[in-house]
Enzyme design. Structure first.
Site, PDB file in Angstrom:
ATOM      1  N   ASP A  25       0.857  -1.182   0.000  1.00  0.00           N
ATOM      2  CA  ASP A  25       0.000   0.000   0.000  1.00  0.00           C
ATOM      3  C   ASP A  25       0.892   1.231   0.000  1.00  0.00           C
ATOM      4  O   ASP A  25       1.667   1.432   0.942  1.00  0.00           O
ATOM      5  CB  ASP A  25      -0.898  -0.012   1.239  1.00  0.00           C
ATOM      6  CG  ASP A  25      -2.027   0.987   1.150  1.00  0.00           C
ATOM      7  OD1 ASP A  25      -1.777   2.141   0.731  1.00  0.00           O
ATOM      8  OD2 ASP A  25      -3.152   0.627   1.510  1.00  0.00           O
TER       9      ASP A  25
ATOM     10  N   ILE B  18       0.371   3.162   6.465  1.00  0.00           N
ATOM     11  CA  ILE B  18      -0.719   3.161   7.451  1.00  0.00           C
ATOM     12  C   ILE B  18      -1.631   4.352   7.189  1.00  0.00           C
ATOM     13  O   ILE B  18      -1.193   5.491   7.131  1.00  0.00           O
ATOM     14  CB  ILE B  18      -0.182   3.238   8.896  1.00  0.00           C
ATOM     15  CG1 ILE B  18       0.736   2.053   9.185  1.00  0.00           C
ATOM     16  CG2 ILE B  18      -1.346   3.238   9.899  1.00  0.00           C
ATOM     17  CD1 ILE B  18       1.406   2.116  10.548  1.00  0.00           C
ATOM     18  N   HIS B  19      -2.917   4.060   7.034  1.00  0.00           N
ATOM     19  CA  HIS B  19      -3.949   5.079   6.846  1.00  0.00           C
ATOM     20  C   HIS B  19      -5.241   4.507   7.396  1.00  0.00           C
ATOM     21  O   HIS B  19      -5.250   3.435   8.007  1.00  0.00           O
ATOM     22  CB  HIS B  19      -4.060   5.479   5.367  1.00  0.00           C
ATOM     23  CG  HIS B  19      -4.304   4.330   4.451  1.00  0.00           C
ATOM     24  ND1 HIS B  19      -5.558   3.867   4.144  1.00  0.00           N
ATOM     25  CD2 HIS B  19      -3.432   3.519   3.804  1.00  0.00           C
ATOM     26  CE1 HIS B  19      -5.453   2.827   3.333  1.00  0.00           C
ATOM     27  NE2 HIS B  19      -4.176   2.597   3.115  1.00  0.00           N
ATOM     28  N   GLY B  20      -6.345   5.187   7.211  1.00  0.00           N
ATOM     29  CA  GLY B  20      -7.616   4.797   7.819  1.00  0.00           C
ATOM     30  C   GLY B  20      -8.034   3.359   7.576  1.00  0.00           C
ATOM     31  O   GLY B  20      -8.405   2.643   8.506  1.00  0.00           O
TER      32      GLY B  20
ATOM     33  N   ALA C  19      -5.532   1.128   9.473  1.00  0.00           N
ATOM     34  CA  ALA C  19      -5.596   1.283  10.923  1.00  0.00           C
ATOM     35  C   ALA C  19      -6.914   0.799  11.518  1.00  0.00           C
ATOM     36  O   ALA C  19      -6.926   0.123  12.543  1.00  0.00           O
ATOM     37  CB  ALA C  19      -5.376   2.750  11.290  1.00  0.00           C
TER      38      ALA C  19
END
Length: 163
Positions: free
Chosen positions: A8, A12-14, A17
């Protein structure tokens, strides 16, 4: 054991997470990325994006491979993230215990978008990434495309069949 190695470009993103950490039921995330391992600003951003109660380990790719192969990691479910296909290929070639590789979001921020091969709306691969992806699907591990768990898993080999 790596429960999922996700490629990705945002790391780390919505979605990662809030959705994937719950779906995979992993206590922690390992970011395998040389730039993140060396850049304090990126590390700070990744730490802020990590859900409360989840452990985060940020390592360069080679160091992450050592972590994944450490006997102490054998009993742990690990959610691993990298942001490029070449790094995922290197990890998959050197780590035996991977349940699956999710090629989720790659190349949307590439500066060479005109020359990229678009496989889906979230997969735009440079020639080098495409070559690495073709090698990745030859390995003995499931390689799929699934942006969020509610999406159907699509075998990457089927996305590559006409290329």
């Amino acid at each position: 054991m790596i429960a999922q190695l996700r490629i990705d470009d945002r790391l780390i993103h919505g979605q990662v997470a809030l959705v994937w950490t719950k779906e995979l039921e992993t206590p922690g995330i390992v970011v395998a990325n040389d730039n993140a391992a060396e850049n304090e600003m990126v590390q700070m951003t990744l730490k802020m994006a990590t859900p409360t109660g989840k452990k985060l380990l940020i390592r360069g790719v080679d160091d992450a491979i050592k972590v994944f192969n450490n006997p102490k990691a054998a009993g742990m479910r690990i959610f691993a993230l990298t942001n490029c296909v070449q790094d995922a290929l290197k990890i998959a070639q050197n780590v035996k215990d991977i349940e699956g590789i999710n090629v989720a979001n790659v190349g949307r921020f590439t500066k060479d978008a005109d020359e990229a091969t678009q496989l889906t709306s979230t997969l735009m691969l440079s020639a080098d990434e495409l070559a690495a992806l073709k090698e990745l699907v030859k390995l003995d591990v499931p390689v799929f495309h699934q942006v969020v768990p509610s999406n159907t898993k699509t075998a990457v080999s089927s996305l590559l069949k006409d290329i």
